[in-house]
Design an enzyme around this catalytic site. Structure first.
Site, short mmCIF file in Angstrom:
data_model
loop_
_atom_site.label_atom_id
_atom_site.label_comp_id
_atom_site.label_asym_id
_atom_site.label_seq_id
_atom_site.Cartn_x
_atom_site.Cartn_y
_atom_site.Cartn_z
N GLY A 15 0.77 -1.23 0.00
CA GLY A 15 0.00 0.00 0.00
C GLY A 15 0.80 1.28 0.00
N ARG A 94 -5.89 -8.31 -8.81
CA ARG A 94 -6.96 -9.11 -9.40
C ARG A 94 -7.42 -8.48 -10.70
NH1 ARG A 94 -9.88 -12.78 -6.98
NH2 ARG A 94 -11.74 -12.15 -8.10
N ASN A 110 -5.62 2.67 -12.95
CA ASN A 110 -4.66 1.70 -12.44
C ASN A 110 -3.25 2.28 -12.58
OD1 ASN A 110 -3.70 -0.87 -11.53
ND2 ASN A 110 -3.12 -1.35 -13.64
N HIS A 112 0.74 0.99 -13.16
CA HIS A 112 1.50 -0.18 -13.61
C HIS A 112 2.98 0.18 -13.63
CE1 HIS A 112 2.28 -3.91 -15.69
NE2 HIS A 112 3.04 -3.24 -16.53
N GLY A 146 -8.98 -5.06 -21.04
CA GLY A 146 -7.75 -5.83 -21.23
C GLY A 146 -6.83 -5.77 -20.01
N GLU A 177 6.02 6.37 -9.09
CA GLU A 177 4.60 6.02 -8.97
C GLU A 177 3.92 6.94 -7.97
OE1 GLU A 177 3.64 1.84 -8.47
OE2 GLU A 177 5.53 1.25 -9.40
C1 GRF Z 1 3.21 -1.12 -7.58
O1 GRF Z 1 4.44 -1.32 -8.20
C2 GRF Z 1 2.12 -0.93 -8.60
O2 GRF Z 1 2.57 -0.31 -9.77
C3 GRF Z 1 1.74 -2.35 -8.91
O3 GRF Z 1 1.79 -3.02 -7.67
C4 GRF Z 1 2.72 -2.34 -6.83
C5 GRF Z 1 1.98 -2.00 -5.57
O4 GRF Z 1 2.80 -1.44 -4.59
N1 GRF Z 1 0.46 -2.39 -9.58
P1 GRF Z 1 2.18 -0.78 -3.30
O5 GRF Z 1 1.27 -1.84 -2.66
O6 GRF Z 1 1.42 0.44 -3.71
O7 GRF Z 1 3.35 -0.47 -2.42
#
Ligand code: GRF
Length: 218
Positions: A15, A94, A110, A112, A146, A177
């Site tokens: 998280g 999921r 989302n 990624h 997708g 991120e």
């Molecule tokens: C992140 O790298 C995100 O891009 C991917 O899963 C990871 C989640 O990390 N989808 P966190 O739980 O937010 O630390």
């Protein structure tokens, strides 16, 4: 003051992205409030973070449902009951079904950890290293039917270093991120994202990014 956008956040793991969103909502950089956090994993660090921040949170364990659609119906109901307007998937491990997509059409994002469309799916930092890519990065996109294919909102480019490991690269990508996800949410909350087919236009536009990044440098 205008009404704040109501966010739902779905997370399965540690998280840290959720934490970045919590922090940016708290310091006012995002005009939104987290109305509900849901995890499918009772042990998710994300739930602990939500509790610590005093947020409403729920564990809806997928193992208690016989189909993906039934699971998604339960998640959708919880989100709707909480008045959620935008759903943010933050490490939610999921796939989501048409039940979810129809209920929140155009309102699911989302993050990624790769530069899509390169390296969709899982273990993407390892795949970028193995491929010998000079750059990877991260992508926030709207979710469609997708796997990691929806219209792209914002990306950050991260150079790959010769001595990178999967973990060191993942850590540098994660830092980005935590910057781009709040920014994407804020642009949505300001009503600045216009989706036209695959392309997401930002109105009014932001300053253009630098012309190029080169790795190794010139
Ligand atoms: C992140 O790298 C995100 O891009 C991917 O899963 C990871 C989640 O990390 N989808 P966190 O739980 O937010 O630390």
């Amino acid at each position: 003051m205008s009404k704040k956008l109501r966010l739902g956040a779905l997370a399965s793991g540690g998280g840290t992205n959720l934490q970045a969103i919590i922090d940016r909502c708290q310091d006012g950089s995002i005009d939104a409030e987290i109305a509900l956090v849901i995890s499918n994993n009772p042990d998710a660090g994300a739930l602990e973070r939500a509790r610590r921040a005093g947020l409403k949170c729920l564990c809806i364990d997928h193992r208690e449902f016989s189909s993906r659609q039934d699971y998604d119906r339960a998640v959708v109901k919880a989100l709707q009951d909480a008045g959620v307007e935008l759903v943010t998937l933050a490490g939610f491990m999921r796939l989501i079904s048409e039940v979810f997509l129809e209920a929140f059409s155009g309102r699911i994002m989302n993050i990624h950890p790769a530069l899509l469309p390169a390296f969709p799916g899982l273990h993407v930092q390892r795949k970028a290293l193995e491929y010998g890519a000079r750059f990877s990065g991260c992508t926030v996109h709207f979710v469609d039917g997708g796997v990691d294919t929806g219209p792209i909102i914002i990306q950050a480019v991260v150079p790959i270093r010769d001595n990178d490991t999967e973990d060191s690269l993942a850590a540098r990508i994660l830092e980005q991120e935590h910057l781009i996800y709040p920014q994407a949410i804020q642009l949505f909350s300001q009503g600045r994202l216009q989706v036209n087919g695959r392309r997401v236009k930002i109105e009014p536009p932001l300053e253009p990014s630098p012309a190029a990044l080169v790795n190794p440098p010139l």
